[in-house]
Scaffold this active site. Structure first.
Site, short mmCIF file in Angstrom:
data_model
loop_
_atom_site.label_atom_id
_atom_site.label_comp_id
_atom_site.label_asym_id
_atom_site.label_seq_id
_atom_site.Cartn_x
_atom_site.Cartn_y
_atom_site.Cartn_z
N ALA A 130 0.83 -1.22 0.00
CA ALA A 130 0.00 0.00 0.00
C ALA A 130 0.86 1.25 0.00
O ALA A 130 1.45 1.62 1.03
CB ALA A 130 -0.93 -0.02 1.21
N GLU A 133 -2.27 6.93 -2.13
CA GLU A 133 -3.29 7.53 -1.24
C GLU A 133 -4.29 8.28 -2.10
O GLU A 133 -4.00 8.60 -3.26
CB GLU A 133 -2.59 8.50 -0.27
CG GLU A 133 -1.58 7.79 0.60
CD GLU A 133 -0.87 8.70 1.59
OE1 GLU A 133 -1.09 9.94 1.54
OE2 GLU A 133 -0.10 8.17 2.41
N PRO A 134 -5.45 8.62 -1.53
CA PRO A 134 -6.43 9.36 -2.35
C PRO A 134 -5.83 10.63 -2.95
O PRO A 134 -6.13 10.99 -4.08
CB PRO A 134 -7.55 9.68 -1.35
CG PRO A 134 -7.45 8.59 -0.32
CD PRO A 134 -5.99 8.25 -0.21
N PHE A 162 -6.82 2.14 -3.93
CA PHE A 162 -6.52 1.31 -5.11
C PHE A 162 -5.62 0.13 -4.75
O PHE A 162 -4.77 -0.26 -5.56
CB PHE A 162 -5.82 2.14 -6.20
CG PHE A 162 -6.53 3.37 -6.66
CD1 PHE A 162 -7.91 3.44 -6.71
CD2 PHE A 162 -5.80 4.48 -7.07
CE1 PHE A 162 -8.55 4.59 -7.16
CE2 PHE A 162 -6.43 5.64 -7.53
CZ PHE A 162 -7.81 5.69 -7.56
N PRO A 246 11.92 -2.17 -10.11
CA PRO A 246 12.23 -2.79 -11.41
C PRO A 246 11.61 -4.18 -11.57
O PRO A 246 11.07 -4.52 -12.64
CB PRO A 246 13.76 -2.85 -11.41
CG PRO A 246 14.17 -1.68 -10.57
CD PRO A 246 13.12 -1.61 -9.48
N GLU A 248 8.86 -5.26 -10.10
CA GLU A 248 7.42 -5.04 -10.25
C GLU A 248 7.11 -4.66 -11.70
O GLU A 248 6.17 -5.17 -12.32
CB GLU A 248 6.96 -3.93 -9.30
CG GLU A 248 5.55 -3.43 -9.60
CD GLU A 248 4.96 -2.54 -8.50
OE1 GLU A 248 5.57 -2.41 -7.43
OE2 GLU A 248 3.87 -1.98 -8.72
N GLY A 346 -18.74 -7.25 -33.73
CA GLY A 346 -19.63 -7.07 -32.57
C GLY A 346 -19.36 -8.08 -31.47
O GLY A 346 -19.52 -7.77 -30.27
#
Ligand SMILES: Cc1cc2nc3c(=O)[nH]c(=O)nc-3n(C[C@H](O)[C@H](O)[C@H](O)COP(=O)(O)OP(=O)(O)OC[C@H]3O[C@@H](n4cnc5c(N)ncnc54)[C@H](O)[C@@H]3O)c2cc1C
Length: 385
Positions: A130, A133-134, A162, A246, A248, A346
């Protein structure tokens, strides 16, 4: 083009992971469509992946892993989940293996290794990272989640958003400011555990794609985190993030190329079958040229990603090369899925077709792991600009 990256051991691993996907994700036991509707993969699927040897391969044997520090194994998982059209299941696993685990392996003390590594390899402990942040994403040094030292605890306050695996996670590697007066130098990493008082999860966020992946907001209100949960040294968090990013970014790039290859494969099958004006649509020159271009671009990307993987295994992958791989391969993924979808007409817009889900899933790869503009900043600066 023949690939020289893998040995028999990787191909055996690939075969057993394919069997796992067929049984646990798609087939008899698996209910991928249901997970996509529910927005989350059940925790027991992580445990099944752990039993199969598909989690924490790099965890030393003494702590319940395979002791295989070989990113080629991680690559196989990313490739096969894309090939099977279950990328939003794969994201939770690659986040756990490729992105979170390296922090535990590099920075845990011995008591921390004993507490966590076994559960990470077995799938009993699901991980998340984490940072965002917002109010901030790209500009990490401006984060405001704070950790104030009080005796043998930190008192943590703030909000992250997120966060991938945000609902399922048992261990959250949390980036905090231990010194709010500093930017990069004030950042530390600590592990927040599921049961800690004051740690709450918000709702599972609704996304345009990656539907089986749980993505959540996490809030921390006077959470008392023992100093024993600090990862590495205080104030070194930003340096740790920079040295792990790197891998990641390579993980995201490799999955992007695999997603592009999968889309090309589904499209080739479709254009051979589908008829218009009395002939297969694949026989029109425009379709042949499209697929020739996409096939060529995907092969070129594959060679670069394979070379980056070797460099990572040799401890030589640079931040610039990983950033190049990330922006170029995810841009390519976007182009490929879009042009492939067009060839489905489609039907390409119908979610029951994997190409439609691949199109929706692809959009975020240009944003997360560092937005592509930030990747170009990294590369541009390395050119002395
Ligand atoms: C599905 C999903 C999963 C995610 N998982 C995680 C997770 O597990 N953990 C986590 O910490 N975060 C996660 N993220 C967050 C993600 O990493 C951020 O969204 C990303 O880094 C961008 O940050 P932002 O959204 O705040 O955008 P901003 O930083 O606000 O950027 C908005 C736009 O401005 C551009 N921009 C910003 N700065 C510059 C600059 N200097 N030069 C040029 N352009 C610039 C960006 O490129 C972008 O296009 C996830 C996001 C999503 C959507």
């Amino acid at each position: 083009m023949k690939r020289s990256l893998f040995d028999d051991v990787h191909e055996d691993f690939r075969a057993s992971f394919r069997t796992f996907l067929a049984r646990e994700v798609l087939g008899e036991e698996g209910r991928y469509g249901e997970w996509e509707r529910e927005g989350i993969v059940p925790r027991e699927v992580f445990a099944a992946a752990g039993r199969g040897g598909f989690l924490g391969m790099a965890v030393p044997e003494a702590y319940g892993g395979a002791g295989a520090e070989d990113f080629r194994l991680n690559l196989v998982i990313g490739e096969e989940t894309q090939r099977a059209g279950v990328g939003s299941f794969g994201l939770g696993i690659t986040l756990h293996n490729d992105i979170c685990l390296p922090y535990f392996l590099s920075y845990c003390t011995e008591p921390q290794r004993e507490r966590w590594l076994d559960g990470i390899a077995s799938g009993e402990l699901i991980t998340a990272l984490a940072m965002t942040e917002p109010g901030i994403g790209s500009d990490l040094a401006a984060m405001s989640t704070s950790a104030r030292r009080e005796g043998d605890h930190y008192v943590v306050n703030g909000t992250k958003t997120f966060i991938t695996n945000g609902i399922n996670a048992d261990l959250v590697i949390l980036a905090v400011k231990t010194d709010p007066s500093e930017r990069h130098r004030g950042i530390s990493l600590m592990v927040v555990e599921r049961s800690m008082e004051g740690f709450e999860r918000g709702r599972n966020l609704e996304k345009i794609g990656q539907h089986a992946q749980d993505t959540a907001e996490l809030s921390f209100s006077d959470v008392r985190v023992p100093i024993d949960n600090l990862l590495g040294q205080e104030s070194e968090g930003f340096r740790y993030l920079v040295s792990n990013l790197p891998q990641e970014r390579l993980s995201i790039a490799a999955s992007a190329v695999a997603a592009a290859e999968a889309a090309i494969g589904w499209t080739l099958e479709y254009v051979r079958e589908r008829q218009a004006f009395g002939q297969p649509i694949g026989s029109f020159q425009s379709s042949r040229f499209t697929l020739a271009e996409l096939h060529g671009e995907a092969q070129i990307a594959r060679v670069f990603v394979d070379r980056c993987t070797q460099a990572l295994n040799d401890g030589e992958l640079t931040a610039e090369d990983a950033a190049t791989a990330k922006w170029w391969c995810t841009d390519l993924q976007g182009r490929v899925v879009d042009r492939c979808l067009q060839l489905f007409g489609g039907y390409g817009y119908m979610l029951e077709y994997p190409i439609a889900r691949a199109f929706a899933d692809a959009r975020v790869t240009r944003i997360y792991g560092g937005a592509n503009e930030i990747m170009k900043e990294i590369v541009g600066r390395s050119l002395g600009l």
